[in-house]
Design an enzyme around this catalytic site. Sequence first.
Site, PDB file in Angstrom:
ATOM      1  N   ASP A 178       0.814  -1.213   0.000  1.00  0.00           N
ATOM      2  CA  ASP A 178       0.000   0.000   0.000  1.00  0.00           C
ATOM      3  C   ASP A 178       0.846   1.261   0.000  1.00  0.00           C
ATOM      4  O   ASP A 178       0.603   2.184  -0.780  1.00  0.00           O
ATOM      5  CB  ASP A 178      -0.932  -0.033   1.222  1.00  0.00           C
ATOM      6  CG  ASP A 178      -1.745   1.228   1.377  1.00  0.00           C
ATOM      7  OD1 ASP A 178      -2.919   1.223   0.986  1.00  0.00           O
ATOM      8  OD2 ASP A 178      -1.215   2.238   1.906  1.00  0.00           O
ATOM      9  N   VAL A 206      -5.257   2.458   0.115  1.00  0.00           N
ATOM     10  CA  VAL A 206      -5.300   1.775  -1.179  1.00  0.00           C
ATOM     11  C   VAL A 206      -5.738   0.325  -1.006  1.00  0.00           C
ATOM     12  O   VAL A 206      -6.534  -0.197  -1.797  1.00  0.00           O
ATOM     13  CB  VAL A 206      -3.946   1.873  -1.888  1.00  0.00           C
ATOM     14  CG1 VAL A 206      -3.987   1.139  -3.227  1.00  0.00           C
ATOM     15  CG2 VAL A 206      -3.563   3.332  -2.112  1.00  0.00           C
ATOM     16  N   ASP A 207      -5.233  -0.342   0.025  1.00  0.00           N
ATOM     17  CA  ASP A 207      -5.677  -1.710   0.292  1.00  0.00           C
ATOM     18  C   ASP A 207      -7.179  -1.755   0.559  1.00  0.00           C
ATOM     19  O   ASP A 207      -7.881  -2.671   0.101  1.00  0.00           O
ATOM     20  CB  ASP A 207      -4.936  -2.277   1.505  1.00  0.00           C
ATOM     21  CG  ASP A 207      -3.574  -2.850   1.153  1.00  0.00           C
ATOM     22  OD1 ASP A 207      -3.367  -3.217  -0.015  1.00  0.00           O
ATOM     23  OD2 ASP A 207      -2.717  -2.926   2.046  1.00  0.00           O
ATOM     24  N   VAL A 208      -7.672  -0.792   1.329  1.00  0.00           N
ATOM     25  CA  VAL A 208      -9.097  -0.774   1.653  1.00  0.00           C
ATOM     26  C   VAL A 208      -9.930  -0.550   0.395  1.00  0.00           C
ATOM     27  O   VAL A 208     -10.949  -1.225   0.166  1.00  0.00           O
ATOM     28  CB  VAL A 208      -9.395   0.300   2.715  1.00  0.00           C
ATOM     29  CG1 VAL A 208     -10.891   0.420   2.963  1.00  0.00           C
ATOM     30  CG2 VAL A 208      -8.664  -0.024   4.026  1.00  0.00           C
ATOM     31  N   ALA A 211      -9.929  -3.670  -1.654  1.00  0.00           N
ATOM     32  CA  ALA A 211     -10.820  -4.680  -1.067  1.00  0.00           C
ATOM     33  C   ALA A 211     -12.258  -4.444  -1.499  1.00  0.00           C
ATOM     34  O   ALA A 211     -12.984  -5.391  -1.823  1.00  0.00           O
ATOM     35  CB  ALA A 211     -10.714  -4.645   0.458  1.00  0.00           C
TER      36      ALA A 211
END
Length: 427
Positions: A178, A206-208, A211
């Site tokens: 991220d 960014v990961d969220v 997802a």
Amino acid sequence: MPQPHRPQPRPSTDADPEAATTDATAAEPAGPAPPGAASARALDGILVADFSRVLAGPLAAATLADLGADVIKVERPGTGDDTRAWGPPFADDGTAAYFDAANRSKRGLALDLGDPDDAAAARELARRADVLIENFRPGSLARYGLDHTATRAANPGLVHCTITGFGSGAGAELPGYDFVVQAVGGLMSITGEPGGPPLKAGVALVDVLTAKDAATGILAALHHRARTGQGQLVEVNLLSSLLGSLVNQASGHLATGRDPGPMGNRHPSIAPYETLACRDGAPLAVAVGNDRQFRALAQALGAPELAHDARFARNQDRVQNRTDLIKALEIRLAADTPQAWTGRLTAASVPCGPVNNLSQALELAGRLGLDPVTPVGAGRIPQVASPLRLSATPVTQPSAPPRLDEHGTPLRTWLSGPADQPLPTRV
């Protein structure tokens, strides 16, 4: 609590989608559930094999668990998901709070893909699953027979979701973290104060976002499968999810060819839409989205003449004269605290609020009846509640994230038995 998985009949691969739609439309509507019956969940009967690690994939799988899917988290024996060691803080059992944030309501299964027997069990899990989520480097799962070509051959109805940092082409070998994507993807260049260093967001944003993109793609693919019987490959990557989230900043660049820069808490196209200093310099977030709201702000501040000032009458004028505008507003806001101004301005329908810390944010959500935190068992870290609210198929009450290989023995027994047997009941 996720329900035991029972293999669901799927339409034949040559089913007529229009005929299936007609049959579904013509069916008699189901009557109300009998008193005391458990509420249906949107993804009841869906089995998810979660081979992913860290945050984007596990959080997508946790979202599917919220919706009623039965999720089996597959981890390396001994160490498990990297995030089990990402601390402090740690739970009482030594697991990092970071891991708990993305792994609620799952079963735990440890498999060594380098071991032939464990790899066979992993392939059998993929054959029985409705959804498989993984974030291995492109091509690396082929040696275990878990790449999309192999899983599709064994299970044509499988929705196989692969999450990478930079796609499966020229960026396939680049590791996706991220923080790095925030840097190379442009987000850090527009975050922070003018003239200051580039800054990341305060969470692995960014990961969220990735997802959420993965969960959206999986749900769309499941809908397609319900019509056709066919699974498909869902590909998402961190860089594309970030670029897709830059919305007005990216659009402004494409329109002008100019690169936006950091503006602190200010907005490039709206004013006042930023934090303003009140008594003792304490910040108040003010989001005036139109001229009517600005007139209400000026009136509430006891300065209605500001709304008639040619420099401030229209939003585009306020953006052009932002420095003078903010000075005029902060002179008046200095008379009281952010909390006091929040009450007055909210009563005047001006969007605003104090800059809360996390405990204050959770307290606010609780006061508003949003039930932001939910327990998952004695001695376990509570979970932030799912943001989803569905009237007919409510989200599940989450259970505690699994300990490493917590459900390994019954799951390995199940995978070695007949495929038509339901998943063992969770204790």
